[in-house]
Scaffold this active site. Structure first.
Site, PDB file in Angstrom:
ATOM      1  N   HIS A 193     -11.776  -2.538 -18.301  1.00  0.00           N
ATOM      2  CA  HIS A 193     -12.895  -3.098 -17.530  1.00  0.00           C
ATOM      3  C   HIS A 193     -14.230  -2.741 -18.179  1.00  0.00           C
ATOM      4  CE1 HIS A 193     -15.377  -3.888 -13.882  1.00  0.00           C
ATOM      5  NE2 HIS A 193     -16.017  -2.800 -14.278  1.00  0.00           N
ATOM      6  N   GLU A 194     -14.399  -1.474 -18.548  1.00  0.00           N
ATOM      7  CA  GLU A 194     -15.659  -1.059 -19.167  1.00  0.00           C
ATOM      8  C   GLU A 194     -15.869  -1.739 -20.511  1.00  0.00           C
ATOM      9  OE1 GLU A 194     -17.602   0.281 -17.268  1.00  0.00           O
ATOM     10  OE2 GLU A 194     -16.236   1.065 -15.755  1.00  0.00           O
TER      11      GLU A 194
ATOM     12  N   HIS B  40     -17.327  -5.148 -20.036  1.00  0.00           N
ATOM     13  CA  HIS B  40     -18.784  -5.206 -19.861  1.00  0.00           C
ATOM     14  C   HIS B  40     -19.493  -5.325 -21.210  1.00  0.00           C
ATOM     15  CE1 HIS B  40     -19.406  -4.804 -15.615  1.00  0.00           C
ATOM     16  NE2 HIS B  40     -18.794  -3.634 -15.510  1.00  0.00           N
TER      17      HIS B  40
ATOM     18  N   GLU C  93     -18.767  -8.096 -12.752  1.00  0.00           N
ATOM     19  CA  GLU C  93     -17.667  -7.186 -12.438  1.00  0.00           C
ATOM     20  C   GLU C  93     -16.324  -7.909 -12.472  1.00  0.00           C
ATOM     21  OE1 GLU C  93     -17.961  -3.946 -12.264  1.00  0.00           O
ATOM     22  OE2 GLU C  93     -20.113  -4.206 -12.600  1.00  0.00           O
TER      23      GLU C  93
END
Length: 287
Positions: A156-157, A160, A221
Site C-alpha cells: 500500500h505504501e 502511494h 488510499e
C-alpha cells in the site's frame, strides 16, 4: 479517528502541512486574473504510467522529496526506532520481497534506493514520505497476524509512491488555495456580497476541504490499496490477507471513526469490499 489506525495518515498530514501558502496581493491577484498569469501553471496534466490516469501535477519527484527531507530526519531523530533485530529483519525481508513485486510490475526501478525505518511505538500505522522514505510502527506488526498482511501494508505504501500521490495532493492544495483567494477577492469587490464575506469565506473553505481535498485523499488510499495487492501477488503473498487486514483495522477502530466524508481515509470495511472485488476481477483469487 486518529491517524494511528489509518495507514498513510502521517503521509497525508505532513503533505497538507507542507503545502505552500500562495502570497499575492489583492491588486496582484486581480491583475493576474485579468491577464491569465495567475493560473498558467494550472494547466498541465500528466498520465501516470502505473494507473493510466491523468494527474494534475505542479511539482516533480525531486522537488517534493527535498521538501520532506527535513521532516523525515526529524521523525527519525525524535521517534525511537526498534532495537529488536528480529522484528526489524522481518519487516525488511518482507519489504525487499514486496518491492520486488513492484519491480516485476514495471512500476519501480530495480535501482531505486529506499529508506525503511521501524519505529518502536504502539501506533497501529505505517506511512510513506516523498523520496522513498517508509515508516512502519511496531503497533501495526503486532496487530497483523502474518507476513502476508504486513506485505499488504508495505505494498500500500509503495502504491502511494508509484501513484505520485504526494505530488498530486500538493498540487491540488496549491490550486485550492489560489481558488479560495480568487473567490475572496470577488466577494470583497462586490458591495452586496461583502456584507456576508466571512460567512461565504467559511463556506468556501469547507467546500474545498470536503469537496476536493478529502475526496482526493480517499481516492488515493483506495488506489494504493489496489496497487499494493498487485505487488504482493507478484511477490507470492496471499492477496486474500489484504482483506483480512482491513477487517482487523475495522475492529480496532470501531466506534472511533468520523463519518467517511470527514475523513482522509475510506471506511476500513469499504476498503475490504473494494479489495475483494478487485482481487476477483484480476483473477488473483476467488473470494
Amino acid at each position: 479517528m486518529t491517524h494511528q489506525f489509518e495507514l498513510g495518515e502521517k503521509f497525508d498530514s505532513a503533505l497538507l502541512a507542507d503545502a505552500p501558502r500562495v502570497r499575492l496581493s489583492r491588486r496582484g491577484m486581480i491583475m493576474g486574473l485579468a491577464s491569465g498569469s495567475v493560473f498558467p501553471f494550472i494547466s498541465g496534466c500528466a498520465t501516470n504510467l502505473a494507473t493510466g490516469e491523468s494527474q494534475f501535477l505542479l511539482v516533480d519527484d525531486a522537488t517534493i522529496a527535498n521538501m520532506s527531507a527535513t521532516a523525515w530526519t526529524d521523525m527519525k531523530a525524535q521517534t525511537p526506532q526498534t532495537s529488536n533485530s528480529k522484528l526489524k529483519g522481518r519487516v525488511l525481508n518482507i519489504w525487499d520481497r514486496t518491492i520486488q513485486g513492484a519491480v516485476k510490475q514495471g512500476h519501480v526501478s530495480p535501482n531505486a534506493q529506499w529508506d525503511v525505518a521501524v519505529f518502536d511505538t504502539d501506533d497501529v500505522n505505517a506511512f510513506v514520505m516523498p523520496g522513498n522514505r517508509v515508516g512502519v510502527y511496531r503497533g501495526i506488526t503486532e496487530l497483523t497476524e502474518n507476513d502476508d498482511q504486513i506485505s499488504s501494508v508495505l505494498g500500500h505504501e509503495t502504491g502511494h509512491v508509484v501513484g505520485k500521490h504526494a505530488e498530486e495532493r500538493y498540487s491540488v492544495g496549491v490550486a485550492a488555495q489560489i481558488g479560495l483567494m480568487a473567490g475572496q477577492i470577488a466577494v470583497a469587490s462586490s458591495e452586496e456580497l461583502s456584507k456576508y464575506g466571512s460567512a461565504i469565506g467559511a463556506l468556501g473553505g469547507a467546500a474545498v476541504q470536503f469537496g476536493v481535498i478529502l475526496p482526493y485523499s480517499r481516492k488515493h488510499e483506495l488506489q494504493a490499496d489496489k496497487l499494493g495487492v498487485d505487488y504482493m501477488h507478484n511477490a507470492g503473498y496471499d492477496v486474500k490477507q489484504s482483506i483480512r487486514l482491513w477487517e482487523l483495522m475495522a475492529a480496532q477502530s470501531e466506534g472511533q471513526r468520523p463519518p467517511e466524508f470527514m475523513s482522509t481515509h475510506p471506511d476500513p470495511l469499504r476498503r475490504a469490499e473494494e479489495l475483494r472485488t478487485y482481487i476477483n476481477a484480476r483473477g488473483y483469487a476467488l473470494i
